[in-house]
Design a protein around this motif. Structure first.
Motif, PDB file in Angstrom:
ATOM      1  N   VAL A  12       5.135   3.381   7.687  1.00  0.00           N
ATOM      2  CA  VAL A  12       5.053   2.220   6.790  1.00  0.00           C
ATOM      3  C   VAL A  12       6.158   2.323   5.742  1.00  0.00           C
ATOM      4  O   VAL A  12       6.790   1.339   5.379  1.00  0.00           O
ATOM      5  N   GLY A  13       6.385   3.510   5.242  1.00  0.00           N
ATOM      6  CA  GLY A  13       7.376   3.697   4.176  1.00  0.00           C
ATOM      7  C   GLY A  13       8.488   4.649   4.588  1.00  0.00           C
ATOM      8  O   GLY A  13       8.366   5.401   5.568  1.00  0.00           O
ATOM      9  N   ALA A  14       9.564   4.627   3.813  1.00  0.00           N
ATOM     10  CA  ALA A  14      10.752   5.433   4.129  1.00  0.00           C
ATOM     11  C   ALA A  14      10.456   6.932   4.117  1.00  0.00           C
ATOM     12  O   ALA A  14      11.064   7.700   4.861  1.00  0.00           O
ATOM     13  N   CYS A  15       9.518   7.373   3.265  1.00  0.00           N
ATOM     14  CA  CYS A  15       9.253   8.816   3.144  1.00  0.00           C
ATOM     15  C   CYS A  15       8.626   9.385   4.407  1.00  0.00           C
ATOM     16  O   CYS A  15       8.566  10.590   4.590  1.00  0.00           O
ATOM     17  N   MET A  16       8.107   8.509   5.285  1.00  0.00           N
ATOM     18  CA  MET A  16       7.543   8.976   6.557  1.00  0.00           C
ATOM     19  C   MET A  16       8.557   8.846   7.683  1.00  0.00           C
ATOM     20  O   MET A  16       8.409   9.444   8.739  1.00  0.00           O
ATOM     21  N   VAL A  17       9.623   8.082   7.449  1.00  0.00           N
ATOM     22  CA  VAL A  17      10.608   7.860   8.510  1.00  0.00           C
ATOM     23  C   VAL A  17      11.603   9.015   8.567  1.00  0.00           C
ATOM     24  O   VAL A  17      11.845   9.595   9.620  1.00  0.00           O
TER      25      VAL A  17
ATOM     26  N   GLN B 134      -2.350  11.998  -0.648  1.00  0.00           N
ATOM     27  CA  GLN B 134      -3.094  11.163  -1.595  1.00  0.00           C
ATOM     28  C   GLN B 134      -2.788   9.678  -1.421  1.00  0.00           C
ATOM     29  O   GLN B 134      -3.453   8.844  -2.026  1.00  0.00           O
ATOM     30  N   CYS B 135      -1.789   9.363  -0.603  1.00  0.00           N
ATOM     31  CA  CYS B 135      -1.568   7.951  -0.245  1.00  0.00           C
ATOM     32  C   CYS B 135      -2.635   7.574   0.781  1.00  0.00           C
ATOM     33  O   CYS B 135      -2.789   8.262   1.798  1.00  0.00           O
ATOM     34  N   PRO B 136      -3.364   6.494   0.546  1.00  0.00           N
ATOM     35  CA  PRO B 136      -4.448   6.128   1.468  1.00  0.00           C
ATOM     36  C   PRO B 136      -3.977   5.828   2.892  1.00  0.00           C
ATOM     37  O   PRO B 136      -4.760   5.869   3.822  1.00  0.00           O
TER      38      PRO B 136
ATOM     39  N   ARG C 118      -2.668   4.654   8.814  1.00  0.00           N
ATOM     40  CA  ARG C 118      -1.757   3.551   9.149  1.00  0.00           C
ATOM     41  C   ARG C 118      -0.298   3.981   9.118  1.00  0.00           C
ATOM     42  O   ARG C 118       0.566   3.281   9.628  1.00  0.00           O
ATOM     43  N   CYS C 119      -0.003   5.092   8.496  1.00  0.00           N
ATOM     44  CA  CYS C 119       1.398   5.540   8.369  1.00  0.00           C
ATOM     45  C   CYS C 119       1.577   6.914   9.002  1.00  0.00           C
ATOM     46  O   CYS C 119       1.028   7.910   8.522  1.00  0.00           O
ATOM     47  N   THR C 120       2.323   6.968  10.081  1.00  0.00           N
ATOM     48  CA  THR C 120       2.632   8.232  10.774  1.00  0.00           C
ATOM     49  C   THR C 120       4.117   8.191  11.157  1.00  0.00           C
ATOM     50  O   THR C 120       4.738   7.121  11.123  1.00  0.00           O
TER      51      THR C 120
ATOM     52  N   GLY D 298       0.790  -1.239   0.000  1.00  0.00           N
ATOM     53  CA  GLY D 298       0.000   0.000   0.000  1.00  0.00           C
ATOM     54  C   GLY D 298       0.814   1.276   0.000  1.00  0.00           C
ATOM     55  O   GLY D 298       0.276   2.360  -0.223  1.00  0.00           O
ATOM     56  N   CYS D 299       2.128   1.194   0.251  1.00  0.00           N
ATOM     57  CA  CYS D 299       2.954   2.410   0.325  1.00  0.00           C
ATOM     58  C   CYS D 299       3.156   2.986  -1.082  1.00  0.00           C
ATOM     59  O   CYS D 299       3.486   2.260  -2.010  1.00  0.00           O
ATOM     60  N   ARG D 300       2.956   4.305  -1.221  1.00  0.00           N
ATOM     61  CA  ARG D 300       3.109   4.930  -2.539  1.00  0.00           C
ATOM     62  C   ARG D 300       4.297   5.890  -2.577  1.00  0.00           C
ATOM     63  O   ARG D 300       4.279   6.893  -3.286  1.00  0.00           O
ATOM     64  N   CYS D 301       5.341   5.543  -1.805  1.00  0.00           N
ATOM     65  CA  CYS D 301       6.573   6.354  -1.798  1.00  0.00           C
ATOM     66  C   CYS D 301       7.082   6.613  -3.222  1.00  0.00           C
ATOM     67  O   CYS D 301       7.556   7.707  -3.528  1.00  0.00           O
ATOM     68  N   GLY D 302       7.002   5.593  -4.063  1.00  0.00           N
ATOM     69  CA  GLY D 302       7.518   5.737  -5.427  1.00  0.00           C
ATOM     70  C   GLY D 302       6.813   6.872  -6.162  1.00  0.00           C
ATOM     71  O   GLY D 302       7.465   7.697  -6.820  1.00  0.00           O
TER      72      GLY D 302
ATOM     73  N   SER E 133       9.295  13.565   2.320  1.00  0.00           N
ATOM     74  CA  SER E 133       8.187  14.478   2.056  1.00  0.00           C
ATOM     75  C   SER E 133       6.924  14.075   2.810  1.00  0.00           C
ATOM     76  O   SER E 133       6.155  14.944   3.210  1.00  0.00           O
ATOM     77  N   CYS E 134       6.709  12.787   3.048  1.00  0.00           N
ATOM     78  CA  CYS E 134       5.528  12.407   3.826  1.00  0.00           C
ATOM     79  C   CYS E 134       5.656  12.934   5.254  1.00  0.00           C
ATOM     80  O   CYS E 134       4.692  13.443   5.827  1.00  0.00           O
ATOM     81  N   ALA E 135       6.865  12.836   5.814  1.00  0.00           N
ATOM     82  CA  ALA E 135       7.083  13.359   7.170  1.00  0.00           C
ATOM     83  C   ALA E 135       6.885  14.877   7.185  1.00  0.00           C
ATOM     84  O   ALA E 135       6.297  15.430   8.119  1.00  0.00           O
TER      85      ALA E 135
END
Ligand code: SF4
Length: 376
Positions: A342-347, A328-330, A335-337, A313-317, A352-354
């Protein structure tokens, strides 16, 4: 509010007004990619997206080293670290990134030896402390970091530290930019080029963007006013059909870059193909240790590890290519904080997710409300 802050606020406000006047009404917003993770955070923390007119869309690019490190690299690291008598040394951000079936954090929790270091040089101290162990530094990063790793290799050679090796995951920015800019999906109108990387590479390495790909590009510093000024330059070029590489960070970036650092890197590394999370394999976009330094290369250890599996489900790519904004990633914010990524972009602190989670969530209805996004 201090006089300096007030002055900056006035400068930004005046630049935003100029951008609005130039950009006007458009069917499709002009899409500019900021390449560097530090820019991503500067833009988010200053709230620049909300200040800019609707005709501008800022998308984040592949400039966070942890984010673009593929799952396979982590699987390789975990497999190496699972061997008896091995200590892995890593930067903190990589520690929590999920691998296919675990993470470095889980490896440590289950008895593996993993040390978080604050610089590549710290891992030499670990090698000195543990002469009977195989000490492996997880070497990731772009042009800014690689010279420090080359310097560490130099020191290990000088001292004869035979138990120190690195697992090379270093990447170079220009080839990734070429691949992204050529990808018909991305539809970019310009690039905000990385300031720190450019100090080492020089800005001339980006001339192909304008000369071959007709893309405006600006090297910028990191203050909000500097970034806003760079965006004005991009808008002016894009709306008049010009394509140039402009260096607005001339106080530290030169045309040729830092030759001493380039030569040091060249002594230990040579160009190699590399796999980027989300972007796949890009010719010549990575580095490998030269044959002469094979004994320092942990990648040559004969070891098996599983076929890499991306987190479901991770849309880091898609985030790294600028195809979607993080909300826009569900999984964003649900589930991802940052506490349970869940993915590297939040870690990563540069992901950018972070950045969106920390600074841009206000006003968004989670999960992933499509009508609050700036594009996609
Ligand atoms: S929000 Fe999390 S799961 Fe979604 S793309 Fe970002 S890191 Fe991946």
């Amino acid at each position: 509010m201090s006089d300096a802050v007030l002055k900056d606020a006035r400068t930004i406000s005046s630049l935003v007004a100029k951008i609005g006047a130039v950009v006007g009404q458009r069917d499709r917003p002009l899409a500019f990619m900021e390449v560097c993770g530090t820019h991503t955070h500067a833009i988010a923390s200053a709230g620049l997206r909300r200040l800019l007119p609707k005709g501008i869309r800022l998308v984040s690019g592949p400039g966070c080293p942890v984010c673009v490190t593929p799952v396979g690299y982590l699987d390789h690291a975990v497999a190496l670290g699972s061997r008896p008598g091995t200590t892995l040394c890593t930067f903190g951000d990589l520690y929590r990134v999920p691998s296919s079936h675990g993470s470095l954090e889980l490896l440590a929790a289950s008895g593996g030896r993993v040390r978080i270091v604050y610089s590549a040089r710290d891992s030499l101290d670990v090698a000195r402390e543990r002469p009977s162990e195989d000490v492996i530094f997880l070497s990731i990063g772009f042009e800014t970091t690689t010279p420090t790793i080359a310097a560490v290799l130099e020191e290990a050679e000088r001292e004869g530290l035979a138990n120190f090796r690195i697992l090379v995951g270093n990447k170079t920015i220009p080839s990734a930019l070429r691949a992204i800019a050529r990808d018909p999906e991305t539809q970019l109108d310009g690039l905000l080029l990385p300031g720190h990387v450019s100090v080492i590479t020089g800005w001339h390495v980006y001339r192909f963007l304008a000369d071959e790909l007709q893309l405006p590009a600006v090297v910028s510093g990191f203050a909000p006013a500097e970034i806003t000024r760079a965006i004005l330059e991009l808008v002016q070029q894009a709306t008049t059909g010009r394509a140039e590489v402009v260096n607005q960070y001339a106080r530290v970036v030169t045309a040729e870059g830092n030759r001493v650092a380039q030569d040091l890197v060249d002594r230990y590394f040579e160009p190699a193909d590399a796999t980027w999370r989300g972007l796949g394999s890009i010719t010549g976009s990575g580095l490998a240790l030269r044959e002469q330094w094979a004994r320092r290369d942990a990648g040559r250890v004969d070891i098996e590890f599983p076929e890499p599996e991306e987190p479901a489900g991770c849309r880091c790519g898609d985030v790294l290519k600028g195809l979607i904004d993080p909300p826009q990633c569900p999984l964003f914010g649900t589930r991802c904080t940052p506490d349970a990524p869940v993915g590297a972009c939040m870690v990563s602190s540069e992901g950018s997710c972070a950045a969106w989670y920390r600074h841009e969530r206000l006003g968004l209805e989670l999960p992933g409300r499509a009508d609050t996004q700036q594009g996609g």
